[in-house]
Design a protein around this motif. Structure first.
Motif, mmCIF file in Angstrom:
data_model
loop_
_atom_site.group_PDB
_atom_site.id
_atom_site.type_symbol
_atom_site.label_atom_id
_atom_site.label_comp_id
_atom_site.label_asym_id
_atom_site.label_seq_id
_atom_site.Cartn_x
_atom_site.Cartn_y
_atom_site.Cartn_z
ATOM 1 N N GLU A 7 -2.308 2.949 -1.576
ATOM 2 C CA GLU A 7 -0.966 3.360 -1.165
ATOM 3 C C GLU A 7 -0.568 2.606 0.101
ATOM 4 O OE1 GLU A 7 1.577 7.490 -0.779
ATOM 5 O OE2 GLU A 7 -0.576 7.584 -1.144
ATOM 6 N N MET A 8 0.734 2.302 0.208
ATOM 7 C CA MET A 8 1.233 1.484 1.310
ATOM 8 C C MET A 8 2.444 2.122 1.961
ATOM 9 S SD MET A 8 1.139 -2.115 -0.809
ATOM 10 C CE MET A 8 2.072 -2.997 0.383
ATOM 11 N N THR A 55 -1.821 -0.148 4.697
ATOM 12 C CA THR A 55 -2.333 -0.096 3.334
ATOM 13 C C THR A 55 -3.650 0.657 3.367
ATOM 14 O OG1 THR A 55 -1.344 -2.240 2.789
ATOM 15 C CG2 THR A 55 -3.080 -1.428 1.315
#
Length: 71
Positions: A7-8, A55
């Motif tokens: 996930e970012m 990230t």
């Protein structure tokens, strides 16, 4: 905040100073174009207006405190 692996958060800024602590996990945290690899317990300070992004390399949990420098 919690993040799944991969996930970012895209690059953004805050008008306030920010203190981020990674409670658990591992993430790449970019501040003004310089990347830092963070692990459990690491802390990063962001000056007001500093661009930043992250990230998650593993599932992560972090705290974020915004500080109003005028108070």
């Amino acid at each position: 905040f919690t993040f799944d692996a991969g996930e970012m958060l895209t690059e953004h800024t805050s008008p306030r100073a920010v203190v981020v602590q990674l409670v658990s996990g591992r993430m790449r945290f970019s501040v003004s174009g310089t990347e830092h690899v963070m692990a459990d317990g690491d802390i990063v300070y962001l000056a007001p207006g500093a661009s930043h992004a992250l990230t998650a390399e593993t599932p992560c949990r972090m705290t974020l405190v915004m500080v109003d420098p005028t108070v």
